[in-house]
Design a protein around this motif. Structure first.
Motif, PDB file in Angstrom:
ATOM      1  N   PHE A 135       0.829  -1.204   0.000  1.00  0.00           N
ATOM      2  CA  PHE A 135       0.000   0.000   0.000  1.00  0.00           C
ATOM      3  C   PHE A 135       0.862   1.252   0.000  1.00  0.00           C
ATOM      4  O   PHE A 135       0.644   2.167  -0.788  1.00  0.00           O
ATOM      5  N   ASN A 136       1.847   1.289   0.889  1.00  0.00           N
ATOM      6  CA  ASN A 136       2.700   2.470   1.012  1.00  0.00           C
ATOM      7  C   ASN A 136       3.535   2.721  -0.243  1.00  0.00           C
ATOM      8  O   ASN A 136       3.847   3.865  -0.557  1.00  0.00           O
ATOM      9  N   SER A 137       3.867   1.658  -0.969  1.00  0.00           N
ATOM     10  CA  SER A 137       4.665   1.833  -2.181  1.00  0.00           C
ATOM     11  C   SER A 137       3.845   2.407  -3.335  1.00  0.00           C
ATOM     12  O   SER A 137       4.410   2.949  -4.277  1.00  0.00           O
ATOM     13  N   LYS A 138       2.513   2.315  -3.245  1.00  0.00           N
ATOM     14  CA  LYS A 138       1.657   2.755  -4.352  1.00  0.00           C
ATOM     15  C   LYS A 138       0.875   4.029  -4.059  1.00  0.00           C
ATOM     16  O   LYS A 138       0.139   4.500  -4.914  1.00  0.00           O
ATOM     17  N   ASN A 139       0.988   4.567  -2.872  1.00  0.00           N
ATOM     18  CA  ASN A 139       0.178   5.717  -2.481  1.00  0.00           C
ATOM     19  C   ASN A 139       1.025   6.837  -1.913  1.00  0.00           C
ATOM     20  O   ASN A 139       2.085   6.599  -1.346  1.00  0.00           O
TER      21      ASN A 139
END
Length: 85
Positions: free
Chosen positions: A39-43
């Motif tokens: 999640f953190n890598s895409k947002n």
């Protein structure tokens, strides 16, 4: 099924519901941390920010939010401790 959580600054009901569904699916610590990393890598904003927003808007239970936040915080603390040693 692949879900994209590129929420960015736009946080609508459908993305919020999809996120809550994903949070409910993950029960193990490994699953939680794996999802957080993806999640953190895409947002733009980290997962813990979105969990806090969901909690503030009463879109997620306190129990589920606390489980996720405690897991995320413990993981961050263990990484910090590993770097200090």
């Amino acid at each position: 099924m692949t879900l994209s959580f590129n929420i960015g600054n736009f946080f609508n009901d459908s993305s919020s519901d999809a996120l809550v569904d994903e949070l409910r699916k993950r029960t193990s610590e490994e699953g939680i941390l794996e999802f957080e990393e993806k999640f953190n890598s895409k947002n733009e904003k980290n997962l813990h920010i979105h969990i806090c927003r969901l909690l503030k808007n009463r879109s997620i239970s306190r129990g589920l939010a606390s489980k996720w936040l405690v897991t995320i915080i413990k993981n961050k603390e263990s990484k910090i401790n590993a770097l200090q040693n």
